[in-house]
Write a protein that holds these residues in place. Structure first.
Motif, PDB file in Angstrom:
ATOM      1  N   GLU A 169     -10.448  -1.947   1.123  1.00  0.00           N
ATOM      2  CA  GLU A 169     -10.434  -2.422  -0.260  1.00  0.00           C
ATOM      3  C   GLU A 169      -9.515  -1.551  -1.118  1.00  0.00           C
ATOM      4  O   GLU A 169      -8.755  -2.061  -1.940  1.00  0.00           O
ATOM      5  CB  GLU A 169     -11.848  -2.413  -0.837  1.00  0.00           C
ATOM      6  CG  GLU A 169     -12.760  -3.480  -0.249  1.00  0.00           C
ATOM      7  CD  GLU A 169     -14.183  -3.374  -0.788  1.00  0.00           C
ATOM      8  OE1 GLU A 169     -14.403  -2.652  -1.779  1.00  0.00           O
ATOM      9  OE2 GLU A 169     -15.067  -4.009  -0.201  1.00  0.00           O
ATOM     10  N   ASP A 170      -9.595  -0.239  -0.912  1.00  0.00           N
ATOM     11  CA  ASP A 170      -8.725   0.680  -1.660  1.00  0.00           C
ATOM     12  C   ASP A 170      -7.264   0.431  -1.326  1.00  0.00           C
ATOM     13  O   ASP A 170      -6.404   0.446  -2.213  1.00  0.00           O
ATOM     14  CB  ASP A 170      -9.089   2.143  -1.352  1.00  0.00           C
ATOM     15  CG  ASP A 170     -10.466   2.520  -1.871  1.00  0.00           C
ATOM     16  OD1 ASP A 170     -10.996   1.781  -2.726  1.00  0.00           O
ATOM     17  OD2 ASP A 170     -11.008   3.543  -1.406  1.00  0.00           O
ATOM     18  N   ALA A 171      -6.977   0.198  -0.061  1.00  0.00           N
ATOM     19  CA  ALA A 171      -5.593  -0.059   0.341  1.00  0.00           C
ATOM     20  C   ALA A 171      -5.089  -1.368  -0.274  1.00  0.00           C
ATOM     21  O   ALA A 171      -3.946  -1.440  -0.733  1.00  0.00           O
ATOM     22  CB  ALA A 171      -5.487  -0.115   1.863  1.00  0.00           C
ATOM     23  N   LYS A 172      -5.938  -2.403  -0.308  1.00  0.00           N
ATOM     24  CA  LYS A 172      -5.540  -3.667  -0.931  1.00  0.00           C
ATOM     25  C   LYS A 172      -5.257  -3.485  -2.418  1.00  0.00           C
ATOM     26  O   LYS A 172      -4.278  -4.008  -2.944  1.00  0.00           O
ATOM     27  CB  LYS A 172      -6.629  -4.722  -0.739  1.00  0.00           C
ATOM     28  CG  LYS A 172      -6.705  -5.262   0.668  1.00  0.00           C
ATOM     29  CD  LYS A 172      -7.809  -6.281   0.802  1.00  0.00           C
ATOM     30  CE  LYS A 172      -7.928  -6.768   2.230  1.00  0.00           C
ATOM     31  NZ  LYS A 172      -9.047  -7.694   2.405  1.00  0.00           N
ATOM     32  N   LEU A 173      -6.135  -2.713  -3.096  1.00  0.00           N
ATOM     33  CA  LEU A 173      -5.936  -2.462  -4.517  1.00  0.00           C
ATOM     34  C   LEU A 173      -4.647  -1.684  -4.755  1.00  0.00           C
ATOM     35  O   LEU A 173      -3.868  -2.006  -5.659  1.00  0.00           O
ATOM     36  CB  LEU A 173      -7.127  -1.692  -5.093  1.00  0.00           C
ATOM     37  CG  LEU A 173      -7.099  -1.403  -6.590  1.00  0.00           C
ATOM     38  CD1 LEU A 173      -6.997  -2.699  -7.377  1.00  0.00           C
ATOM     39  CD2 LEU A 173      -8.316  -0.615  -6.999  1.00  0.00           C
ATOM     40  N   LEU A 174      -4.378  -0.695  -3.915  1.00  0.00           N
ATOM     41  CA  LEU A 174      -3.141   0.082  -4.044  1.00  0.00           C
ATOM     42  C   LEU A 174      -1.924  -0.798  -3.804  1.00  0.00           C
ATOM     43  O   LEU A 174      -0.933  -0.708  -4.532  1.00  0.00           O
ATOM     44  CB  LEU A 174      -3.153   1.256  -3.056  1.00  0.00           C
ATOM     45  CG  LEU A 174      -1.923   2.150  -3.073  1.00  0.00           C
ATOM     46  CD1 LEU A 174      -1.752   2.788  -4.442  1.00  0.00           C
ATOM     47  CD2 LEU A 174      -2.002   3.209  -2.006  1.00  0.00           C
ATOM     48  N   MET A 175      -1.979  -1.680  -2.815  1.00  0.00           N
ATOM     49  CA  MET A 175      -0.860  -2.571  -2.543  1.00  0.00           C
ATOM     50  C   MET A 175      -0.632  -3.538  -3.706  1.00  0.00           C
ATOM     51  O   MET A 175       0.508  -3.856  -4.040  1.00  0.00           O
ATOM     52  CB  MET A 175      -1.082  -3.347  -1.238  1.00  0.00           C
ATOM     53  CG  MET A 175      -1.009  -2.477   0.000  1.00  0.00           C
ATOM     54  SD  MET A 175       0.541  -1.565   0.130  1.00  0.00           S
ATOM     55  CE  MET A 175       1.674  -2.893   0.392  1.00  0.00           C
ATOM     56  N   ASP A 176      -1.712  -4.007  -4.341  1.00  0.00           N
ATOM     57  CA  ASP A 176      -1.572  -4.870  -5.516  1.00  0.00           C
ATOM     58  C   ASP A 176      -0.851  -4.125  -6.638  1.00  0.00           C
ATOM     59  O   ASP A 176       0.031  -4.671  -7.301  1.00  0.00           O
ATOM     60  CB  ASP A 176      -2.943  -5.348  -6.003  1.00  0.00           C
ATOM     61  CG  ASP A 176      -3.556  -6.369  -5.063  1.00  0.00           C
ATOM     62  OD1 ASP A 176      -2.808  -6.953  -4.246  1.00  0.00           O
ATOM     63  OD2 ASP A 176      -4.786  -6.582  -5.153  1.00  0.00           O
ATOM     64  N   ILE A 177      -1.255  -2.887  -6.846  1.00  0.00           N
ATOM     65  CA  ILE A 177      -0.634  -2.089  -7.916  1.00  0.00           C
ATOM     66  C   ILE A 177       0.841  -1.837  -7.590  1.00  0.00           C
ATOM     67  O   ILE A 177       1.710  -1.987  -8.444  1.00  0.00           O
ATOM     68  CB  ILE A 177      -1.393  -0.770  -8.108  1.00  0.00           C
ATOM     69  CG1 ILE A 177      -2.772  -1.063  -8.705  1.00  0.00           C
ATOM     70  CG2 ILE A 177      -0.614   0.187  -9.012  1.00  0.00           C
ATOM     71  CD1 ILE A 177      -3.688   0.116  -8.761  1.00  0.00           C
ATOM     72  N   ILE A 178       1.119  -1.495  -6.343  1.00  0.00           N
ATOM     73  CA  ILE A 178       2.510  -1.218  -5.957  1.00  0.00           C
ATOM     74  C   ILE A 178       3.350  -2.481  -6.084  1.00  0.00           C
ATOM     75  O   ILE A 178       4.491  -2.435  -6.556  1.00  0.00           O
ATOM     76  CB  ILE A 178       2.570  -0.644  -4.518  1.00  0.00           C
ATOM     77  CG1 ILE A 178       1.993   0.774  -4.520  1.00  0.00           C
ATOM     78  CG2 ILE A 178       3.984  -0.648  -3.991  1.00  0.00           C
ATOM     79  CD1 ILE A 178       1.842   1.365  -3.143  1.00  0.00           C
ATOM     80  N   SER A 179       2.792  -3.622  -5.698  1.00  0.00           N
ATOM     81  CA  SER A 179       3.562  -4.857  -5.821  1.00  0.00           C
ATOM     82  C   SER A 179       3.797  -5.211  -7.283  1.00  0.00           C
ATOM     83  O   SER A 179       4.851  -5.769  -7.618  1.00  0.00           O
ATOM     84  CB  SER A 179       2.852  -6.009  -5.098  1.00  0.00           C
ATOM     85  OG  SER A 179       1.629  -6.315  -5.757  1.00  0.00           O
ATOM     86  N   ASP A 180       2.848  -4.903  -8.169  1.00  0.00           N
ATOM     87  CA  ASP A 180       3.060  -5.129  -9.600  1.00  0.00           C
ATOM     88  C   ASP A 180       4.148  -4.227 -10.146  1.00  0.00           C
ATOM     89  O   ASP A 180       4.946  -4.625 -10.989  1.00  0.00           O
ATOM     90  CB  ASP A 180       1.768  -4.904 -10.382  1.00  0.00           C
ATOM     91  CG  ASP A 180       0.763  -6.005 -10.154  1.00  0.00           C
ATOM     92  OD1 ASP A 180       1.165  -7.064  -9.628  1.00  0.00           O
ATOM     93  OD2 ASP A 180      -0.422  -5.818 -10.502  1.00  0.00           O
ATOM     94  N   VAL A 181       4.188  -2.993  -9.651  1.00  0.00           N
ATOM     95  CA  VAL A 181       5.166  -2.026 -10.149  1.00  0.00           C
ATOM     96  C   VAL A 181       6.566  -2.407  -9.696  1.00  0.00           C
ATOM     97  O   VAL A 181       7.516  -2.390 -10.465  1.00  0.00           O
ATOM     98  CB  VAL A 181       4.818  -0.598  -9.672  1.00  0.00           C
ATOM     99  CG1 VAL A 181       5.945   0.367  -9.971  1.00  0.00           C
ATOM    100  CG2 VAL A 181       3.515  -0.126 -10.311  1.00  0.00           C
ATOM    101  N   PHE A 182       6.706  -2.765  -8.423  1.00  0.00           N
ATOM    102  CA  PHE A 182       8.031  -3.053  -7.903  1.00  0.00           C
ATOM    103  C   PHE A 182       8.197  -4.538  -7.748  1.00  0.00           C
ATOM    104  O   PHE A 182       9.110  -5.130  -7.620  1.00  0.00           O
ATOM    105  CB  PHE A 182       8.260  -2.357  -6.565  1.00  0.00           C
ATOM    106  CG  PHE A 182       8.169  -0.856  -6.681  1.00  0.00           C
ATOM    107  CD1 PHE A 182       9.176  -0.161  -7.320  1.00  0.00           C
ATOM    108  CD2 PHE A 182       7.090  -0.171  -6.187  1.00  0.00           C
ATOM    109  CE1 PHE A 182       9.123   1.208  -7.424  1.00  0.00           C
ATOM    110  CE2 PHE A 182       7.030   1.204  -6.289  1.00  0.00           C
ATOM    111  CZ  PHE A 182       8.039   1.894  -6.915  1.00  0.00           C
TER     112      PHE A 182
END
Length: 109
Positions: free
Chosen positions: A96-109
């Motif tokens: 779940e943490d990895a999915k949340l981090l990937m969502d944030i990274i995809s929003d940033v880039f």
């Protein structure tokens, strides 16, 4: 010939030339201000998302907030030990943490 006329105009009309130069500098400063403000807002949004991610990751209250009000007792099957169940929960939380981090990274880039 045209260059000579332009130079003569600039020498004769210094006030007008200074006003034009000042206007150009003002416009450039305004453009810089607009760009800095826009960049600051974008960075602020990204920081909020990253802060939210770290709040979820580093606090165990995040897990409690995600659970429904009615907590049902989970029955542990006989063939599974408590250590295996805990390991599975940790893996699920990591996913779940990895999915949340990937969502944030995809929003940033």
């Amino acid at each position: 010939m045209l260059q000579e006329q332009i130079m003569a105009y600039i020498r004769e009309n210094t006030v007008t030339t200074a006003l034009i130069a000042g206007g150009i500098v003002l416009i450039l400063l305004l453009l810089v201000l607009i760009q800095v403000t826009r960049t600051r807002r974008e960075v602020h949004k990204i920081c909020k998302k990253i802060r939210r991610y770290f709040d979820v990751v580093f606090t165990e209250e995040g897990e409690e907030a995600k659970q429904p009000a009615e907590v049902k007792a989970e029955e542990v099957p006989v063939y599974r030990t408590a250590d295996e169940l805990e390991r599975q929960r940790e893996e699920e939380q990591a996913m779940e943490d990895a999915k949340l981090l990937m969502d944030i990274i995809s929003d940033v880039f």
